[in-house]
Every structure is written in C-alpha cells, then in structure tokens.
Write an enzyme that holds these catalytic residues in place. Structure first.
Site, PDB file in Angstrom:
ATOM      1  N   SER A 111     -45.122 -83.046 -23.873  1.00 60.31           N
ATOM      2  CA  SER A 111     -45.866 -82.972 -25.142  1.00 60.31           C
ATOM      3  C   SER A 111     -46.749 -84.210 -25.336  1.00 60.31           C
ATOM      4  O   SER A 111     -47.831 -84.113 -25.915  1.00 60.31           O
ATOM      5  CB  SER A 111     -44.928 -82.770 -26.331  1.00 60.31           C
ATOM      6  N   HIS A 135     -41.642 -95.889 -23.896  1.00 56.49           N
ATOM      7  CA  HIS A 135     -40.187 -95.810 -24.000  1.00 56.49           C
ATOM      8  C   HIS A 135     -39.832 -95.511 -25.455  1.00 56.49           C
ATOM      9  O   HIS A 135     -40.355 -96.163 -26.367  1.00 56.49           O
ATOM     10  CB  HIS A 135     -39.557 -97.135 -23.552  1.00 56.49           C
TER      11      HIS A 135
HETATM   12  C1  GRF Z   1     -40.747 -89.225 -24.871  1.00 53.46           C
HETATM   13  O1  GRF Z   1     -39.904 -89.445 -25.955  1.00 53.46           O
HETATM   14  C2  GRF Z   1     -40.980 -90.477 -24.101  1.00 53.46           C
HETATM   15  O2  GRF Z   1     -40.966 -91.627 -24.874  1.00 53.46           O
HETATM   16  C3  GRF Z   1     -39.798 -90.485 -23.170  1.00 53.46           C
HETATM   17  O3  GRF Z   1     -39.625 -89.148 -22.814  1.00 53.46           O
HETATM   18  C4  GRF Z   1     -40.081 -88.318 -23.860  1.00 53.46           C
HETATM   19  C5  GRF Z   1     -41.031 -87.330 -23.257  1.00 53.46           C
HETATM   20  O4  GRF Z   1     -41.361 -86.306 -24.141  1.00 53.46           O
HETATM   21  N1  GRF Z   1     -39.959 -91.429 -22.130  1.00 53.46           N
HETATM   22  P1  GRF Z   1     -42.516 -85.287 -23.765  1.00 53.46           P
HETATM   23  O5  GRF Z   1     -42.231 -84.785 -22.349  1.00 53.46           O
HETATM   24  O6  GRF Z   1     -43.811 -86.035 -23.815  1.00 53.46           O
HETATM   25  O7  GRF Z   1     -42.437 -84.204 -24.755  1.00 53.46           O
END
Ligand code: GRF
Length: 187
Positions: A13, A103
C-alpha cells in the site's frame, strides 16, 4: 524524470501511495517494483497502476540477480516500502544515501531483525508505550540502523489495540513517505 525502484514484500500500500502521489502532482518518474514473494499483493497493485514489476527471490538475491537488475535499472533512488529481507550489502555499498527504508516505529526503539509489521505494533502495545510513529532512514548493511532522515509521532492510548496502532502508523506513512522521497529526489 527519475528512476525509482520500489521494493515491497507484501501488500504494497505504501508503494501504491507513493506512485499515486507523484501522478497526482503530474510529476512523471519511472517506477519499477520488485518483490521477493511471487504471491505478494503488490504485484496486483502494480498491474492496476500499469507499473512494471518483477519477482526476485531471496535465493536470487544471494546469487546476485538483484544486484544485476538494480544495475540495469540505474536507479536515482531505491525505496524499501515493507521489504522484509536484509538488503544485500554489496548494493548498499554501491548506492550510498540512495536507499531508503520506512520502519513503522520510532527507531532505535522496536527495530532489528524480526521486528516488522504486526510484531512491531504488538511490542509497542505490550510495552505500554504512550507514543509511536514512523522512521524513514537510509539503509545500511544492518537492519534498521542507517542514518535517520525523518520521524513523525502519533499518540498511543491505553485502550489501543495493535491493529489500531498499525492504522495510525499507516496514516503517518501515507502522509510523509512520498514527501520525504520527493525531497530526496530534489536534493
Ligand atoms: C509498513 O508499515 C512499513 O512501515 C513496514 O511494512 C509495512 C508495509 O505495508 N515496513 P504496505 O505493504 O506498504 O501496505
């Protein structure tokens, strides 16, 4: 026009949000998505967004395939957006300050190997933290240890579940990650 390589292991996302941010502003960059999982939902998003995408597995990373592809793609910026593998050290060495990660917590808290996704938010709740947030940082050869570029915070209430914390953190990610990327591209 810049070449931006986005790496994601799951939903993607953030990757979608970043691409849409630049499209909305009518800034045309070349995006390419790489995932290490052949069933990652980010591949579906790439198709819908009409963005090129490919799978490069952990085994292929170890065989140097990721390095070869990155070299061909000539990225101005490499963006890890939910990419769960340790990024190969030989690529880190070749692209100083050109690889960024997001992160979902306030590093140096709740970082390191095994601290990703739901595990981070579970730990924040279990630890009774009163705030959490996001950290956008340059990637080094160790998990979550490169120089911090940007942090943003959000409060955590006593009644928040890990899922509620995750939603708050995602909101911060959607708001800030594209802007930080835009700034890095313009620096
Ligand atoms: C996010 O919360 C990012 O910070 C972490 O993994 C998650 C990925 O979410 N490292 P998405 O795949 O972008 O929905």
């Amino acid at each position: 026009m810049k070449n931006i390589v986005l790496l994601a292991s799951g939903s993607g996302s953030n990757a979608e949000n970043i691409i849409k941010y630049f499209r909305k502003k009518k800034i045309s960059h070349n995006f390419h998505i790489i995932t290490n999982k052949k069933d990652a939902f980010v591949l579906e998003r790439a198709k819908n967004l009409n963005v090129s995408a490919e799978v490069i597995t952990k085994k292929q990373n170890d065989e140097g395939v990721l390095l070869d592809r990155i070299t061909e793609l000539k990225p101005d910026l490499i963006v890890l957006a939910g990419y769960l593998l340790l990024f190969p050290a030989e690529i880190v060495a070749l692209y100083p300050n050109k690889i960024v990660n997001i992160h979902p917590a306030l590093l140096p808290k709740f970082g390191g190997k095994g601290m990703y996704g739901g595990f981070v938010h579970d730990a924040v709740v279990a630890n009774k933290e009163t705030e959490t947030g996001i950290t956008i940082h340059f990637v080094s050869e160790h998990y979550d240890e490169g120089a911090v570029i940007f942090q943003a915070k959000t409060p955590v209430s006593e009644t928040d579940t890990a899922l509620e914390v995750a939603n708050k953190v995602h909101e911060l990610e959607y708001e800030h990650f594209p802007k930080v990327i835009e700034k890095l591209l313009n620096d």
